[in-house]
Each structure stands twice: as C-alpha cells, then as structure tokens.
Design an enzyme around this catalytic site. Structure first.
Site, PDB file in Angstrom:
ATOM      1  N   TYR A 115     -26.772  40.408 -16.929  1.00 46.04           N
ATOM      2  CA  TYR A 115     -26.383  40.223 -15.530  1.00 46.04           C
ATOM      3  C   TYR A 115     -27.286  41.043 -14.613  1.00 46.04           C
ATOM      4  O   TYR A 115     -27.748  40.556 -13.568  1.00 46.04           O
ATOM      5  CB  TYR A 115     -24.926  40.640 -15.359  1.00 46.04           C
ATOM      6  N   HIS A 116     -27.575  42.268 -15.005  1.00 50.82           N
ATOM      7  CA  HIS A 116     -28.417  43.144 -14.207  1.00 50.82           C
ATOM      8  C   HIS A 116     -29.835  42.583 -14.092  1.00 50.82           C
ATOM      9  O   HIS A 116     -30.424  42.554 -13.005  1.00 50.82           O
ATOM     10  CB  HIS A 116     -28.439  44.537 -14.848  1.00 50.82           C
ATOM     11  N   HIS A 117     -30.381  42.117 -15.214  1.00 52.34           N
ATOM     12  CA  HIS A 117     -31.736  41.574 -15.202  1.00 52.34           C
ATOM     13  C   HIS A 117     -31.842  40.361 -14.266  1.00 52.34           C
ATOM     14  O   HIS A 117     -32.800  40.245 -13.485  1.00 52.34           O
ATOM     15  CB  HIS A 117     -32.144  41.171 -16.610  1.00 52.34           C
TER      16      HIS A 117
END
Length: 266
Positions: free
Chosen positions: A146-148
């Site tokens: 999700y962060h990427h």
C-alpha cells in the site's frame, strides 16, 4: 545562487545539477504522470501473481542481489538527503519556516531541482523491493505494498503541479530512506543490527508521518493567503495519505516492539 524573499542564498552545485532541465522534466510529468496508475496496476498484478507462483516453490536466497539493491538505494538516499537537506537548511536560515513550506524553488532551485525529479522517478524502481519479499517468501504486509503504490501515485501527481510542501516531503523521505535502506543492506549482509536501532528507524518513519500531516495542514491554511501554491484536492490526498501511514506505522511499531509476547500453553 538563489534569490528568495530578498535574501541571496549561496550554494555549491555540481555541473549536472546546474545543467538539469527542470522545465522539461515538469512538462514530461504533466503529460505522463497518469502512467503511475499503469505502473501500480502492473506492480500489483506481478506481486500477487508472483505470490501465487511461489506458493508451492522453494524460497530463493537472493542475499547478494539484495545487498547490492539495498546498498544502491541507501547511497542514492544518502546523497539525496544531503543535497535536499542542505537546500532546506539554506531556505530555513534565509527565509524562515513558512517559506520552507510554501517555496516552490525546491522544484527549480540550482541544487534541489535534479534531486526533486530523481526523488519522484525513484518511486517506480523502488517497487522492486517487493520482488525480494515475494521470491524469498517473506510475509507481505499490507503496509508494504500500500505504501509503495500510494507514494508513487502521490509523488508523480504532486510534482507536475510543483505544490507547496514538496521540499519537506522529499527531504524527510530521503533522510528516512537513507536509514532504512542502510539497515536493509546490513541485515542482508548478515550483520547483527541491534533491535533498538530498528525501532528507532520505525520511530523516524512515524515522525515523518506526523510532520507530513502538519505540513499538509499548514499548506491548506496558508494557501488561502495566496502565497502557498497548492490545491484543495492535493491537501486532502496528502492528509489522508499521511494519516493512513501514521496509523499503519504506529500499529506496526506496537505489534513489533511494544506488544507483550504471548507464550503458548503447554
């Protein structure tokens, strides 16, 4: 030399930084930023398809490639942190905190313009981090992928408009990544890294999210005065993104370093 609010800031710069065509880079991003959605879709397909492919196959070691990968990103982040950090210090000392947030010169300044573009572009190859997670059959956290994806989308979306706050966002991220990838490289090389150091890096990530929320709020507050260029939708997405990161990283910190370990009943 940079002129800002009547103050001249003298910075040493490398030739490639001085020659970098930031206008061409911004125009390219304005025309192509939506490709970040394509990259994200391909990334998600390969990640979850790769997990399915590896399900009944032995995990790969990949220690040497992982050391080289993490070390290269660590060096890139260290240099980026030094260059954008030095520029941030000059803006802060010469023009003050408010100008450091609202100033667009991070996108076209003599030192920072190259590293601003390198920062947003790097979010695409950084997706390769997950290749090692999948092929080594490590636990794939929601926080990780999700962060990427969201960092890639927001970085490309924001760079095209040269929005306020970008200098803080990229400088903080370079700094945290310098620590994070150095830690990954050391671990991959088989070095014993003290657990408190790992907790400190996660704490730095949490601090980055708190500051990101604060900067987003200040941009929203000051842009109505006309000297802090941004858009309401950008402020909203930035706040939502940093808030979600703050919650996810805080939960990770608690689960990893604070939560009491339970012992199995005999």
């Amino acid at each position: 030399m940079l002129e800002g609010n009547g103050t001249e800031l003298r910075l040493s710069e490398f030739g490639f930084e001085r020659r970098f065509d930031e206008r061409g880079a911004i125009e390219w991003m304005q025309a192509n930023w939506s490709k970040s959605f394509l990259f994200s879709a391909i990334y998600a397909t390969l990640v979850f398809g790769g997990r399915h492919y590896m399900k009944h196959r032995p995990k790969m070691n990949l220690r040497r490639p992982l050391v080289l990968w993490s070390l290269s990103l660590a060096l890139f982040s260290i240099i980026g942190a030094m260059r954008t950090g030095s520029y941030m210090v000059h803006v802060l000392s010469g023009s003050g905190f408010r100008q450091s947030i609202c100033d667009q010169s991070f996108y076209n300044g003599p030192v920072s313009k190259f590293w601003a573009y390198a920062f947003v572009l790097s979010k695409a190859p950084e997706l390769g981090d997950t290749v090692f997670v999948v092929l080594r059959k490590q636990k794939l956290l929601f926080l990780h992928w999700y962060h990427h994806i969201t960092v890639l989308l927001y970085s490309w979306y924001s760079y095209k408009d040269m929005v306020a706050g970008g200098g803080w966002f990229m400088t903080m991220n370079y700094g945290v990544h310098a620590l994070m990838y150095s830690y990954y490289a050391a671990r991959a090389a088989g070095l014993r890294v003290p657990r408190p150091l790992a907790a400190l890096i996660t704490g730095a990530q949490i601090g980055q999210m708190v500051m990101g929320l604060a900067v987003s709020g200040l941009v929203y507050r000051w842009m109505r005065h006309g000297d802090c260029p941004s858009h309401l939708d950008n402020c909203a997405w930035a706040a939502l993104m940093y808030l979600s990161y703050l919650l996810l990283f805080s939960n990770f910190f608690y689960q990893t370093y604070l939560r009491p370990k339970t012992t199995k009943a005999e």
